[in-house]
Design a protein around this motif. Structure first.
Motif, mmCIF file in Angstrom:
data_model
loop_
_atom_site.group_PDB
_atom_site.id
_atom_site.type_symbol
_atom_site.label_atom_id
_atom_site.label_comp_id
_atom_site.label_asym_id
_atom_site.label_seq_id
_atom_site.Cartn_x
_atom_site.Cartn_y
_atom_site.Cartn_z
ATOM 1 N N MET A 136 11.016 97.881 -32.586
ATOM 2 C CA MET A 136 9.765 98.044 -33.328
ATOM 3 C C MET A 136 9.756 97.103 -34.523
ATOM 4 N N TYR A 189 14.941 99.967 -27.472
ATOM 5 C CA TYR A 189 13.616 100.007 -28.068
ATOM 6 C C TYR A 189 13.597 99.098 -29.301
ATOM 7 N N TRP A 243 7.906 107.308 -33.861
ATOM 8 C CA TRP A 243 9.197 106.824 -34.361
ATOM 9 C C TRP A 243 9.583 107.725 -35.533
ATOM 10 N N LYS A 296 12.058 110.025 -25.965
ATOM 11 C CA LYS A 296 11.472 108.865 -25.312
ATOM 12 C C LYS A 296 10.189 108.464 -26.028
ATOM 13 N N LEU A 297 10.020 107.172 -26.259
ATOM 14 C CA LEU A 297 8.869 106.667 -27.010
ATOM 15 C C LEU A 297 7.744 106.243 -26.078
ATOM 16 N N VAL A 319 9.966 98.356 -25.024
ATOM 17 C CA VAL A 319 11.090 99.060 -24.423
ATOM 18 C C VAL A 319 11.627 98.186 -23.298
ATOM 19 N N GLU A 359 5.767 97.125 -30.537
ATOM 20 C CA GLU A 359 6.737 97.975 -29.853
ATOM 21 C C GLU A 359 7.113 97.368 -28.504
ATOM 22 N N THR A 407 16.533 100.680 -31.614
ATOM 23 C CA THR A 407 17.127 101.954 -31.233
ATOM 24 C C THR A 407 17.420 101.931 -29.741
ATOM 25 N N ASN A 408 18.190 102.903 -29.292
ATOM 26 C CA ASN A 408 18.478 102.993 -27.856
ATOM 27 C C ASN A 408 18.799 104.426 -27.465
ATOM 28 N N ASN A 459 17.769 102.781 -22.209
ATOM 29 C CA ASN A 459 16.747 101.858 -22.702
ATOM 30 C C ASN A 459 17.056 101.339 -24.099
ATOM 31 N N GLN A 495 18.056 106.957 -30.114
ATOM 32 C CA GLN A 495 16.691 107.394 -29.878
ATOM 33 C C GLN A 495 16.719 108.709 -29.104
ATOM 34 N N ILE A 527 5.012 103.504 -25.612
ATOM 35 C CA ILE A 527 4.798 102.142 -26.094
ATOM 36 C C ILE A 527 3.294 101.878 -26.097
#
Length: 284
Positions: free
Chosen positions: A81, A79, A53, A43-44, A189, A187, A72-73, A77, A40, A46
């Motif tokens: 989905m 993640y 994504w 940063k996502l 994290v 989602e 993913t990571n 972190n 990843q 949430i």
């Protein structure tokens, strides 16, 4: 003649047990080689949206329950989905409940796993007549997803309930929503510090863990569900807690959803379990 009769009876009994074992659950246990997760890069946020994504993502697809999922990571972190366009699956997740499990021993087992329960199961009352009411019901369930539960993590070991949007000690975030195509998006994290030893909670690339999804059916009797959950009380339908384990995971016992309904008159449909071993990605 008596011996022949006994042998035949024993064989018949064995066949019955085998048939029961094969048909007792909707479990989906994937015994395939471990799947590689995706790195990843960004940063996502949430927020129940999949707009951030970005491709390429290594999606897995579960044909039986009709949903895609990706793990993913980054350096610190994990993640997760989940995405589904199937309306039955959407209703099961929103109205029955969803639990996502993490087994850091990379075995496909609930025992010793940590978990996030969200949605916890919200049941809008009343029948659904027609497509529009079906969709309205889905939006009501989304609006009612106002609490979540955690268990088995480094700090939050026993079950703890939180109001949606309230921070927790582990820094875990979770959300669910609908995208522009009407697909349900889940989602989450999870900081590595919530799963692994604090001293090695970065750069976990190459390490394996198992991720499990427990999807609970829509209860037959809406009045049999609702309210805050706690230890010993079903979570998302058919999710019960046994004795607590030691270490980072929680000893849990997840039922098959086959308990009696209100008044002991109806049996709940069974939960579905989907497990996958994931190899965490390395930067690059």
């Amino acid at each position: 003649m008596k011996r022949i009769h006994v042998l035949i009876s024993g064989a018949s009994l064995l066949c019955c047990f085998l048939l029961i074992a094969c048909s007792s659950s909707r479990n989906v246990q994937q015994q395939e080689p471990a799947s590689k997760g995706s790195w990843q890069a960004n940063k996502l946020t949430i927020d129940g949206s999949d707009s951030d994504w970005t491709a390429p993502l290594l999606f897995e697809y579960n044909k039986k329950e009709k949903f895609h999922y990706a793990v993913t990571n980054d350096q610190t972190n994990l993640y997760v989905m989940l995405r589904s366009s199937d309306e039955n699956t959407q209703q099961e997740i929103l109205r029955g409940g969803l639990t996502v499990l993490f087994n850091t021993h990379a075995v496909n087992e609930e025992h010793g796993a940590a978990g996030i329960v969200y949605p916890t199961g919200n049941i809008p009352k009343g029948p659904m007549n027609g497509k529009q009411e079906y969709n309205n019901n889905k939006h009501i369930a989304l609006n009612n997803a106002q609490d979540y539960s955690l268990f088995g993590f480094n700090t939050v070991k026993s079950l703890e309930n939180y109001d949606y949007g309230k921070e927790n000690k582990e820094g875990i975030e979770v959300s669910v929503g609908l995208n522009a195509k009407g697909e349900l998006i889940y989602e989450a994290v999870i900081p590595f510090s919530a799963l692994f030893n604090r001293g090695s909670a970065v750069n976990q690339g190459g390490r394996s863990l198992s991720v499990g999804f427990v999807i609970d059916p829509v209860p037959v009797d809406p009045s049999a569900r609702g309210g805050r959950r706690g230890p010993g009380i079903g979570i998302g339908g058919g999710f019960g807690f046994g004795s607590f384990g030691s270490g980072g995971g929680l000893g849990i016992s997840i039922g098959t959803g086959g308990g009696l309904g209100r008044g002991g008159r109806q049996r709940m449909p069974e939960s579905t379990r989907v497990w996958r071993e994931i190899i965490l990605a390395k930067a690059g």
